[in-house]
Design a protein around this motif. Structure first.
Motif, short mmCIF file in Angstrom:
data_model
loop_
_atom_site.label_atom_id
_atom_site.label_comp_id
_atom_site.label_asym_id
_atom_site.label_seq_id
_atom_site.Cartn_x
_atom_site.Cartn_y
_atom_site.Cartn_z
N HIS A 23 -28.68 45.38 -6.77
CA HIS A 23 -28.38 45.95 -8.08
C HIS A 23 -29.50 46.90 -8.48
CE1 HIS A 23 -27.58 46.10 -12.42
NE2 HIS A 23 -26.33 45.88 -12.04
N ARG A 24 -29.11 48.09 -8.89
CA ARG A 24 -30.07 49.14 -9.16
C ARG A 24 -30.99 48.81 -10.33
NH1 ARG A 24 -27.22 54.74 -9.26
NH2 ARG A 24 -26.64 54.15 -7.17
N LYS A 25 -30.45 48.32 -11.43
CA LYS A 25 -31.26 48.09 -12.63
C LYS A 25 -32.04 46.78 -12.56
CE LYS A 25 -29.91 51.79 -14.60
NZ LYS A 25 -30.79 52.93 -14.54
N ARG A 26 -31.44 45.72 -12.01
CA ARG A 26 -32.10 44.42 -12.03
C ARG A 26 -33.13 44.26 -10.92
NH1 ARG A 26 -27.57 40.21 -11.95
NH2 ARG A 26 -26.12 41.94 -11.86
N SER A 29 -35.34 48.47 -9.86
CA SER A 29 -36.24 49.07 -10.85
C SER A 29 -37.61 48.39 -10.86
CB SER A 29 -35.61 49.02 -12.23
OG SER A 29 -35.44 47.69 -12.66
N ASP A 34 -35.14 52.69 -8.22
CA ASP A 34 -33.85 52.85 -8.88
C ASP A 34 -33.44 54.31 -9.03
OD1 ASP A 34 -35.93 53.23 -10.66
OD2 ASP A 34 -34.77 52.55 -12.39
N ASP A 35 -34.39 55.22 -9.17
CA ASP A 35 -34.04 56.61 -9.38
C ASP A 35 -35.14 57.50 -8.83
OD1 ASP A 35 -32.63 58.82 -10.18
OD2 ASP A 35 -33.12 58.63 -12.30
N ASN A 38 -37.48 58.90 -11.59
CA ASN A 38 -38.42 57.96 -12.20
C ASN A 38 -39.45 57.45 -11.20
OD1 ASN A 38 -36.98 58.17 -14.56
ND2 ASN A 38 -35.74 56.38 -14.15
#
Length: 82
Positions: A23-26, A29, A34-35, A38
């Motif tokens: 999962h990208r956010k959980r 990051s 995640d990005d 960022n």
């Protein structure tokens, strides 16, 4: 279990499935994966991290082919045994 193309295919499929469920956010990051924007620095300063982020984003587009490969693998395993 011998070393064959079928076992290499199944191990690659297993690794692809494991990357797809991250999962990208959980999860990602926490590690700054995640990005690409960022990342905190220029992508040319950390090319390995930028390539890892690109790979994680590219695998997300493989959902439909991976589902098809999973179905084919399950059918072959049920018909011919593992």
């Amino acid at each position: 279990m011998g070393f064959s193309l079928w076992s290499i295919f199944k191990s690659g499929l297993l690794l692809t499935n494991s990357v797809m469920i991250l999962h990208r956010k959980r999860f990602l990051s926490k590690y700054g994966l995640d990005d690409l924007n960022n990342m905190g620095c220029d992508p040319s300063e950390k090319p390995l991290k930028a390539q890892a982020i690109g790979l994680l984003h590219a695998v997300q587009y493989l959902k439909v082919p991976v589902i098809a490969c999973n179905v084919v693998t399950i059918v072959f395993e049920m018909l011919f045994g593992g």
